[in-house]
Design a protein around this motif. Structure first.
Motif: not given
Length: 347
Positions: A79-83, A114-119, A146-152, A193-197
């Motif tokens: 998890l740490s490596i991935s983050l 902007l592309i680089g910031l979207g995982r 998905s969750i991290f992007q919403i907040f970060s 889309p996150f909420l609906t998904g």
């Protein structure tokens, strides 16, 4: 049996080129398209485009199995490596490449950042499967991103576009990206889309079962992302009919740093994981998650903040155009490295 890329995904680069050509043709032979687009807008939001962008994000977020999060969070090392790869190395690498290649063209530079910031939260599942990675872990990483992007995402845009360039004495770009605008875009184009998904998955799995959901519903909605992406591209390029001769050069300017980014990120990710003795199946999942990007979100934010006819939005479109052929080659490379370094490993 080795999984194969589906027909629509295999020729994604071709479909994008065709959508670009159709859009440019529409704009060239029908200059009034710009005025028509304005009549379908509310404030700075183009209604057809907003619908297309939300539909583009819905399928990948509806596919995510969020129940995997508690289980996968127990693997602290991986998890740490991935983050670190996704949220530190990836954005920094793209920022550096944007500065090196596009410092004199701030609009292109911002689009690339902007592309680089979207995982990646969509095609990574495809690349992971083709590379024989761990599907469950790839799904977990997609859920986490998905969750991290919403907040970060909004904060990272402010950090890498407004804050860091000024701190490094590179603040002569005259680029101002209001954090409030980015936050609004993220909430609309990722939050909705996150909420609906999430709700779609929760209620349909509860009613019809996971087997039906994965075998029937997911394949039915998967093509929506591609159709919505192509619709967005046609609309965007229909507004560029008068700049047709400049397009090939703009594509090349953006493609070069993107190719370097994909290749470097994959090698860095793969060999960091190998050094940390991460098994190949998880290595592939982490590497392809770190290598790919969320172009859908980058396009949505660029259109919302800078406009549908902006250079920043155009740069976002170039992303999947370059990603597909490069990542296909990196899948083959991953399988080669698996045979070379993990041949004796028992999974």
């Amino acid at each position: 049996m080795q999984p194969k890329l589906k027909f629509l995904d295999r020729y994604l680069t071709l479909w994008i080129f065709l959508a670009m050509a159709i859009g440019v043709g529409i704009g060239y032979f029908n200059p009034d398209i710009s005025r028509l687009a304005e009549t379908l807008s509310v404030g700075s939001t183009n209604i057809p485009l907003a619908i297309g962008l939300i539909l583009m994000m819905f399928p990948p977020l509806a596919k995510v199995d969020y129940s995997l999060l508690p289980k996968a969070l127990k693997d602290k090392k991986v998890l740490s490596i991935s983050l670190m790869l996704n949220w530190v190395i990836g954005p920094l690498l793209m920022f550096i490449l944007a500065i090196i290649f596009l410092q004199n063209e701030p609009d292109h530079m911002v689009g690339l950042i902007l592309i680089g910031l979207g995982r990646c939260i969509a095609m990574v599942i495809v690349w992971n499967d083709l590379a024989k990675g761990n599907r469950e872990y790839a799904a977990f990483l997609v859920a986490l991103n998905s969750i991290f992007q919403i907040f970060s995402y909004s904060f990272l845009v402010w950090l890498f576009i407004n804050m860091i360039p000024n701190s490094l004495g590179l603040g002569n770009f005259s680029v101002n990206v209001p954090m409030s605008d980015v936050t609004e875009s993220v909430l609309i184009y990722l939050g909705i889309p996150f909420l609906t998904g999430f709700l779609t998955r929760y209620f349909l799995v509860k009613k019809k079962g996971i087997e039906w959901y994965n075998r029937k519903f997911v394949p039915a909605i998967s093509p929506i992302t591609l159709y919505a992406l192509l619709f967005t591209i046609v609309l965007m390029f229909s507004l560029k009919g008068n700049t047709i001769m400049e397009l090939p050069f703009d594509v090349l300017k953006v493609a070069v740093p993107l190719i370097i980014y994909f290749v470097v990120m994959f090698f860095v990710s793969f060999f960091i994981n190998k050094t940390m003795k991460v098994p190949y199946d998880k290595n592939a999942a982490i590497s392809f998650t770190a290598t790919g990007n969320n172009f859908e979100l980058a396009i949505a934010v660029a259109i919302s903040v800078f406009g549908v006819n902006s250079t920043q939005a155009f740069v976002g479109v170039i992303g999947p155009l370059v990603e597909v052929p490069v990542l296909i080659l990196l899948v083959k490379l991953s399988l080669f490295l698996k045979d070379k370094y993990y041949l004796k490993q028992i999974f």
